[in-house]
Motif scaffolding. Structure first.
Motif, PDB file in Angstrom:
ATOM      1  N   GLU A 149      -1.986 117.254  73.220  1.00  0.00           N
ATOM      2  CA  GLU A 149      -0.808 116.396  73.098  1.00  0.00           C
ATOM      3  C   GLU A 149      -0.838 115.340  74.193  1.00  0.00           C
ATOM      4  O   GLU A 149      -1.115 115.633  75.363  1.00  0.00           O
ATOM      5  CB  GLU A 149       0.471 117.213  73.221  1.00  0.00           C
ATOM      6  CG  GLU A 149       1.744 116.396  73.041  1.00  0.00           C
ATOM      7  CD  GLU A 149       3.008 117.229  73.183  1.00  0.00           C
ATOM      8  OE1 GLU A 149       3.583 117.609  72.139  1.00  0.00           O
ATOM      9  OE2 GLU A 149       3.389 117.498  74.337  1.00  0.00           O
ATOM     10  N   THR A 151       1.393 112.181  76.005  1.00  0.00           N
ATOM     11  CA  THR A 151       2.786 111.767  76.181  1.00  0.00           C
ATOM     12  C   THR A 151       2.884 110.325  76.665  1.00  0.00           C
ATOM     13  O   THR A 151       1.969 109.803  77.306  1.00  0.00           O
ATOM     14  CB  THR A 151       3.487 112.685  77.195  1.00  0.00           C
ATOM     15  OG1 THR A 151       2.766 112.659  78.435  1.00  0.00           O
ATOM     16  CG2 THR A 151       3.527 114.121  76.683  1.00  0.00           C
ATOM     17  N   ALA A 157       2.812 104.122  68.229  1.00  0.00           N
ATOM     18  CA  ALA A 157       3.144 104.081  66.803  1.00  0.00           C
ATOM     19  C   ALA A 157       2.851 102.728  66.179  1.00  0.00           C
ATOM     20  O   ALA A 157       2.808 102.609  64.947  1.00  0.00           O
ATOM     21  CB  ALA A 157       4.614 104.435  66.600  1.00  0.00           C
ATOM     22  N   SER A 191      -0.272 113.270  64.621  1.00  0.00           N
ATOM     23  CA  SER A 191       1.148 112.969  64.373  1.00  0.00           C
ATOM     24  C   SER A 191       1.698 112.172  65.549  1.00  0.00           C
ATOM     25  O   SER A 191       1.348 112.422  66.703  1.00  0.00           O
ATOM     26  CB  SER A 191       1.954 114.254  64.186  1.00  0.00           C
ATOM     27  OG  SER A 191       1.912 115.069  65.334  1.00  0.00           O
ATOM     28  N   VAL A 192       2.551 111.213  65.241  1.00  0.00           N
ATOM     29  CA  VAL A 192       3.063 110.281  66.245  1.00  0.00           C
ATOM     30  C   VAL A 192       4.590 110.249  66.167  1.00  0.00           C
ATOM     31  O   VAL A 192       5.157 109.986  65.106  1.00  0.00           O
ATOM     32  CB  VAL A 192       2.508 108.863  66.014  1.00  0.00           C
ATOM     33  CG1 VAL A 192       3.058 107.905  67.067  1.00  0.00           C
ATOM     34  CG2 VAL A 192       0.985 108.863  66.045  1.00  0.00           C
ATOM     35  N   ARG A 193       5.240 110.536  67.297  1.00  0.00           N
ATOM     36  CA  ARG A 193       6.711 110.455  67.366  1.00  0.00           C
ATOM     37  C   ARG A 193       7.078 109.252  68.214  1.00  0.00           C
ATOM     38  O   ARG A 193       6.866 109.223  69.411  1.00  0.00           O
ATOM     39  CB  ARG A 193       7.295 111.732  67.960  1.00  0.00           C
ATOM     40  CG  ARG A 193       8.831 111.721  68.038  1.00  0.00           C
ATOM     41  CD  ARG A 193       9.373 113.069  68.464  1.00  0.00           C
ATOM     42  NE  ARG A 193       8.959 113.410  69.820  1.00  0.00           N
ATOM     43  CZ  ARG A 193       9.596 113.014  70.932  1.00  0.00           C
ATOM     44  NH1 ARG A 193      10.647 112.206  70.841  1.00  0.00           N
ATOM     45  NH2 ARG A 193       9.177 113.404  72.114  1.00  0.00           N
ATOM     46  N   ASP A 194       7.641 108.248  67.579  1.00  0.00           N
ATOM     47  CA  ASP A 194       7.940 106.966  68.213  1.00  0.00           C
ATOM     48  C   ASP A 194       9.342 106.979  68.820  1.00  0.00           C
ATOM     49  O   ASP A 194      10.259 107.605  68.286  1.00  0.00           O
ATOM     50  CB  ASP A 194       7.835 105.864  67.151  1.00  0.00           C
ATOM     51  CG  ASP A 194       8.055 104.477  67.716  1.00  0.00           C
ATOM     52  OD1 ASP A 194       7.586 104.202  68.836  1.00  0.00           O
ATOM     53  OD2 ASP A 194       8.703 103.656  67.037  1.00  0.00           O
ATOM     54  N   TYR A 195       9.517 106.286  69.941  1.00  0.00           N
ATOM     55  CA  TYR A 195      10.844 106.141  70.542  1.00  0.00           C
ATOM     56  C   TYR A 195      10.878 104.893  71.415  1.00  0.00           C
ATOM     57  O   TYR A 195       9.841 104.346  71.781  1.00  0.00           O
ATOM     58  CB  TYR A 195      11.225 107.369  71.373  1.00  0.00           C
ATOM     59  CG  TYR A 195      10.208 107.768  72.417  1.00  0.00           C
ATOM     60  CD1 TYR A 195      10.216 107.215  73.697  1.00  0.00           C
ATOM     61  CD2 TYR A 195       9.225 108.717  72.128  1.00  0.00           C
ATOM     62  CE1 TYR A 195       9.286 107.579  74.648  1.00  0.00           C
ATOM     63  CE2 TYR A 195       8.289 109.097  73.081  1.00  0.00           C
ATOM     64  CZ  TYR A 195       8.328 108.514  74.342  1.00  0.00           C
ATOM     65  OH  TYR A 195       7.393 108.892  75.284  1.00  0.00           O
ATOM     66  N   ALA A 204       5.303 106.656  72.459  1.00  0.00           N
ATOM     67  CA  ALA A 204       5.201 107.733  71.475  1.00  0.00           C
ATOM     68  C   ALA A 204       4.592 108.971  72.105  1.00  0.00           C
ATOM     69  O   ALA A 204       3.860 108.903  73.101  1.00  0.00           O
ATOM     70  CB  ALA A 204       4.345 107.279  70.289  1.00  0.00           C
ATOM     71  N   THR A 205       4.921 110.102  71.511  1.00  0.00           N
ATOM     72  CA  THR A 205       4.218 111.349  71.795  1.00  0.00           C
ATOM     73  C   THR A 205       3.223 111.566  70.666  1.00  0.00           C
ATOM     74  O   THR A 205       3.589 111.546  69.487  1.00  0.00           O
ATOM     75  CB  THR A 205       5.196 112.532  71.869  1.00  0.00           C
ATOM     76  OG1 THR A 205       6.129 112.309  72.938  1.00  0.00           O
ATOM     77  CG2 THR A 205       4.450 113.836  72.117  1.00  0.00           C
ATOM     78  N   THR A 207       0.442 113.997  68.954  1.00  0.00           N
ATOM     79  CA  THR A 207      -0.048 115.366  68.857  1.00  0.00           C
ATOM     80  C   THR A 207      -1.316 115.400  68.016  1.00  0.00           C
ATOM     81  O   THR A 207      -1.366 114.799  66.932  1.00  0.00           O
ATOM     82  CB  THR A 207       1.012 116.286  68.235  1.00  0.00           C
ATOM     83  OG1 THR A 207       2.232 116.184  68.990  1.00  0.00           O
ATOM     84  CG2 THR A 207       0.556 117.739  68.247  1.00  0.00           C
TER      85      THR A 207
END
Length: 381
Positions: A149, A151, A157, A191-195, A204-205, A207
């Protein structure tokens, strides 16, 4: 130090500033920041049209062979205009590919503006030590399988490819055994978590779960990625120093204008000697930061690794101190207005605060500077 640029460099900087003033004003930026993607495709197309995406890339990949000094001018204007497009992330990713060699087809896409990159390097335990890597790259058949992962991947993203650092050997904190990979964002297992971050940028985080890559995804040599990683991060730090100078230029000018127009006790508050002293202190910090940013740009390509590390860390530490001082003084001199979203100065302050922490804070770079050969006296028997 001579801060004069040649005519071509100055024309390029002037063109970029005109675009920022005309098409990327503060109100437009706010709309972009609060949009679904946090970036503007139209702005990116303009950056590519101006030649900015091709500027730092090698001529063999469709670039202009721009130097770090050329890039200093670009980053200053982006910092002054609070531009939130994924330019820094893309240029830093391209730097990895340029240093390692190969992947010219990817670089050609970057030069044309059709592809954005991001660098997935940091992990929860890393802090500023980018060699502290837990993500693994296990050899499998003709390729590798990645798990881990990453960070705070800046503009992760928004990218088409990620530069990912992973451990193919050694223990978690070793500089040996690090491999670098070019990973498609849409690869199975990614997988990409955008913020949105506090300064209006995007992060993004990322994984990675059993991500299968071919051998051609390697950037450089297996297990020998640290020299490329170290050099690319120094290049990125030098660019951030330049961006910070641009942001400090803007916040200093805004504060000076505010002191000239804000009326109190029958006159502008800029007449008060105590406030003039504070502006003078801000100016000194700004000019020292400008000198160090220029020095970092001049030395970041040095073949002397110790000199490069020493110069870049000195610059990042000094610019970080200046960014904190200038930003805090500007907020205080603006009063309560200094922290409101309606004022560009507040956004410059947030960006300066983030730059001071990105790719190593002041304490990290002071420690790194001290650790370079020649700082401590040689021990004698």
């Amino acid at each position: 130090m001579d801060f004069h640029f040649n005519q071509e460099q100055q024309q390029f900087a002037d063109a970029l500033r005109r675009w920022v003033d005309k098409d990327y004003p503060f109100e437009t930026r706010k709309q972009i920041v609060h949009s679904a993607t946090g970036v503007s495709s139209a702005a990116w197309a303009t950056l590519a049209e101006l030649g900015m995406t091709a500027l730092p890339l090698p001529a063999g990949a469709g670039g202009f062979d721009g130097t770090a000094v050329d890039m200093l001018l670009v980053m200053q204007e982006l910092g002054r205009g609070l531009v939130v497009e994924p330019y820094f992330a893309t240029v830093l990713g391209a730097r990895f590919l340029t240093l390692a060699g190969g992947h010219d087809g990817v670089l050609e896409q970057v030069a044309s503006g059709s592809l954005k990159l991001a660098c997935a390097l940091g992990e929860r335990q890393s802090r500023h030590d980018m060699h502290a890597i837990a993500t693994t790259a296990i050899a499998s058949g003709d390729g590798f399988v990645l798990d881990g992962e990453k960070t705070v991947v800046i503009h992760g993203a928004q990218a088409g490819f990620l530069i990912v650092s992973a451990r193919s050997g050694g223990s978690q904190a070793d500089t040996d055994g690090i491999s670098l990979f070019l990973v498609p964002v849409d690869a199975p297992g990614v997988s990409v978590r955008d913020y949105r971050t506090i300064d209006g940028q995007r992060a993004a985080t990322v994984t990675l779960v059993q991500v299968v890559l071919g051998h051609d995804a390697l950037v450089g040599q297996k297990g020998q990625g640290w020299p490329v990683l170290d050099a690319a991060l120094d290049y990125g730090a030098a660019l951030l120093c330049a961006e910070a100078v641009g942001a400090m230029d803007a916040i200093f000018a805004a504060t000076l204008e505010y002191l000239k127009t804000r009326q109190q006790f029958g006159g502008p508050i800029g007449k008060f000697q105590a406030l003039q002293h504070r502006m003078a202190d801000m100016f000194i910090h700004l000019e020292q930061a400008r000198s160090m940013a220029m020095l970092a740009a001049a030395k970041v390509d040095s073949t002397d690794v110790a000199e490069r590390r020493r110069t870049v860390s000195a610059a990042k530490a000094r610019v970080g101190l200046a960014a904190t001082f200038v930003g805090q003084q500007a907020v205080q001199l603006h009063g309560g207005m200094g922290v409101t979203d309606e004022l560009p100065a507040a956004h410059h302050f947030k960006r300066l605060s983030m730059i001071a922490l990105t790719l190593g804070d002041v304490e990290h770079h002071i420690e790194r500077f001290i650790a370079q050969p020649g700082f401590l006296p040689t021990e004698t028997a």
